[in-house]
Enzyme design. Structure first.
Site, PDB file in Angstrom:
ATOM      1  N   ARG A 173      34.513  11.278   7.288  1.00  0.00           N
ATOM      2  CA  ARG A 173      35.389  10.377   8.039  1.00  0.00           C
ATOM      3  C   ARG A 173      36.697  11.060   8.398  1.00  0.00           C
ATOM      4  NH1 ARG A 173      33.144   5.084   6.312  1.00  0.00           N
ATOM      5  NH2 ARG A 173      34.043   3.421   7.574  1.00  0.00           N
ATOM      6  N   ARG A 221      40.870  -0.869  10.205  1.00  0.00           N
ATOM      7  CA  ARG A 221      39.773   0.110  10.095  1.00  0.00           C
ATOM      8  C   ARG A 221      39.592   0.854  11.414  1.00  0.00           C
ATOM      9  NH1 ARG A 221      35.130  -3.709   8.340  1.00  0.00           N
ATOM     10  NH2 ARG A 221      33.813  -1.860   8.355  1.00  0.00           N
TER      11      ARG A 221
HETATM   12  P1  AMP Z   1      31.766   1.466   5.724  1.00  0.00           P
HETATM   13  O1  AMP Z   1      30.732   0.673   5.002  1.00  0.00           O
HETATM   14  O2  AMP Z   1      31.266   2.810   6.131  1.00  0.00           O
HETATM   15  O3  AMP Z   1      32.361   0.732   6.876  1.00  0.00           O
HETATM   16  O4  AMP Z   1      32.932   1.762   4.701  1.00  0.00           O
HETATM   17  C1  AMP Z   1      33.621   0.736   4.098  1.00  0.00           C
HETATM   18  C2  AMP Z   1      34.908   1.248   3.503  1.00  0.00           C
HETATM   19  O5  AMP Z   1      34.622   2.196   2.487  1.00  0.00           O
HETATM   20  C3  AMP Z   1      35.809   1.978   4.471  1.00  0.00           C
HETATM   21  O6  AMP Z   1      36.641   1.110   5.230  1.00  0.00           O
HETATM   22  C4  AMP Z   1      36.600   2.842   3.533  1.00  0.00           C
HETATM   23  O7  AMP Z   1      37.600   2.121   2.864  1.00  0.00           O
HETATM   24  C5  AMP Z   1      35.580   3.239   2.485  1.00  0.00           C
HETATM   25  N1  AMP Z   1      34.883   4.468   2.892  1.00  0.00           N
HETATM   26  C6  AMP Z   1      33.590   4.610   3.199  1.00  0.00           C
HETATM   27  N2  AMP Z   1      33.294   5.872   3.489  1.00  0.00           N
HETATM   28  C7  AMP Z   1      34.443   6.566   3.370  1.00  0.00           C
HETATM   29  C8  AMP Z   1      34.797   7.905   3.583  1.00  0.00           C
HETATM   30  N3  AMP Z   1      33.891   8.812   3.972  1.00  0.00           N
HETATM   31  N4  AMP Z   1      36.048   8.283   3.386  1.00  0.00           N
HETATM   32  C9  AMP Z   1      36.968   7.412   2.969  1.00  0.00           C
HETATM   33  N5  AMP Z   1      36.709   6.128   2.792  1.00  0.00           N
HETATM   34  C10 AMP Z   1      35.455   5.672   2.970  1.00  0.00           C
END
Ligand code: AMP
Length: 314
Positions: free
Chosen positions: A88, A150
Site C-alpha cells: 500500500r 481511506r
Molecule cells: P482493506 O481490507 O484492504 O481495505 O484494509 C482495511 C484496513 O486495514 C486499511 O484501511 C488499513 O488500515 C489496514 N491495512 C490493510 N492493509 C494494509 C497495508 N498493506 N498497509 C497498511 N495498512 C493496511
C-alpha cells in the site's frame, strides 16, 4: 501465478481475488483480512492496528511487511498467490521486492482496477448493506466518513505504486467500472496472455539449452574424431591437433615403436629363414652333385664293358 491487485477501497479487489482463487487454485493474501483477524483475536498486532484501522489510517509498514513475510512462507503460498491490499506504500513495495528475491519468487503481474472515485461511496454503502443482510458484522471502516479518509491515504500513499510498477513493466490496468463478470473476463485475458508469453519464453529457453548441449556434444565429437585420427597414427593425425588429440597421439607413437620392433623381429626371422634355405639349397646342390657323379660312374662302367666286349670280338 503471483499477482498483486491494486485499487482504491471498493474497487472490487476482494471480489476478483476470490474468483482468481477458484479459477487458478492460488491463495488470496489480504492484509486487511489478516489484520481484522488479529483485531478479533486481540493479538498484540491486532491491538496496535485496531485504532488505526477504525480511523481509516494505514498500519505501520513493518507490521504488515512482517505479516506478509510469514504468510509467504506457508506451504499454500508455494503454488501462487494474489496480494490484496498489499503493498500500500512504496516502502512496502520495495520490501516486497526484497522478500520475493530472498524467497526466489517472481511476481507475474500487478493488476490495477481503475474506478471513478464518485462511484466508490455507493459501492461501499452497498457492501455494508449486503454484509448486514447476511447477518455478518459490518466493517467499522465502511462508513462515508472513514471512506473519505481511506481514499485520501490511497491517493497520497498507494497511487504512487502505479508508477512504481509501470516503471518495472509489471502494471496492467483493467476498467473496474465494468460489470463484475466483464472485469473477471478482462483479468482472465491478461493472465492467459501472461501464461502464453511465459510458455513461449520457457520453450525458447529450453531450445537454447538444447542447442547449447548440441554444441557441447559437437565439440566433444570433434575431439573424439581428433583422438580417432591420432590413434590411426601420427602420420594421419591432423598437423594442428588439439591438445587432447596431441595427447592421444602418444599411444600412436608407442604403437609405432612396437611396430618397428615387430618389423625388426620379422627381418631377423627372414634372415634366419634365408640362412636355412641356403643350407637346404647347398644340401640340394651337394645331393645333385652326388647323384650326377654316380650316374657318370654308371655310364663309365657301361662304356668300359662295351670296350672290353669289342676287344674280345677283335
Ligand atoms: P482493506 O481490507 O484492504 O481495505 O484494509 C482495511 C484496513 O486495514 C486499511 O484501511 C488499513 O488500515 C489496514 N491495512 C490493510 N492493509 C494494509 C497495508 N498493506 N498497509 C497498511 N495498512 C493496511
Amino acid at each position: 501465478m503471483r499477482l498483486i491487485l491494486l485499487g482504491p477501497p471498493g474497487s472490487g479487489k476482494g471480489t476478483q481475488a476470490q474468483r482468481l482463487v477458484q479459477r487458478y487454485g492460488i491463495v488470496q493474501l489480504s492484509t486487511g483480512d489478516m489484520l481484522r483477524a488479529a483485531v478479533a483475536a486481540q493479538t498484540p498486532v491486532g491491538i496496535k492496528a485496531q485504532g488505526i484501522m477504525a480511523s481509516g489510517g494505514l498500519v505501520p509498514d513493518e507490521i504488515v511487511i512482517g505479516i506478509i513475510s510469514d504468510r509467504l512462507d506457508q506451504p499454500d503460498a508455494a503454488n501462487g498467490f494474489i496480494l490484496d491490499g498489499f503493498p500500500r506504500t512504496v516502502p512496502q513495495a520495495e520490501a516486497l521486492d526484497e522478500l520475493l528475491k530472498k524467497k526466489q519468487m517472481r511476481l507475474d503481474a500487478v493488476i490495477e482496477l481503475r474506478v471513478n472515485e464518485s462511484a466508490l461511496l455507493q459501492r461501499v454503502e452497498t457492501r455494508a448493506a449486503e454484509t448486514q443482510a447476511r447477518g455478518e458484522a459490518v466493517r467499522a471502516d465502511d462508513t462515508p466518513e472513514v471512506l473519505t479518509k481511506r481514499l485520501a491515504s490511497y491517493r497520497s500513499q498507494t497511487a504512487p505504486l502505479i508508477h512504481y510498477y509501470s516503471d518495472r513493466r509489471k502494471l496492467l490496468t483493467v476498467d473496474g467500472m465494468m460489470p463484475i463478470e466483464h472485469v473477471t473476463a478482462a483479468i482472465d485475458r491478461i493472465l492467459a496472455a501472461i501464461s502464453d508469453v511465459d510458455a513461449k519464453a520457457s520453450k525458447a529457453a529450453a531450445a537454447k539449452r538444447i542447442a547449447k548441449g548440441f554444441n557441447k556434444g559437437a565439440k566433444k565429437g570433434s575431439n573424439k574424431a581428433a583422438k580417432k585420427a591420432a590413434k590411426r597414427g601420427a602420420k594421419t593425425a591432423p598437423r594442428k591437433a588439439s591438445k587432447p588429440a596431441a595427447k592421444a597421439s602418444k599411444p600412436a607413437a608407442k604403437r609405432t615403436k612396437s611396430t618397428a620392433k615387430a618389423a625388426k623381429t620379422s627381418r631377423k626371422a627372414g634372415k634366419t629363414a634365408s640362412k636355412g634355405a641356403k643350407r637346404t639349397a647347398r644340401k640340394a646342390v651337394a645331393g645333385s652333385r652326388g647323384r650326377a657323379a654316380a650316374k657318370t660312374r654308371k655310364t663309365a662302367k657301361k662304356t668300359a664293358k662295351k670296350v672290353t666286349k669289342k676287344r674280345a670280338k677283335a
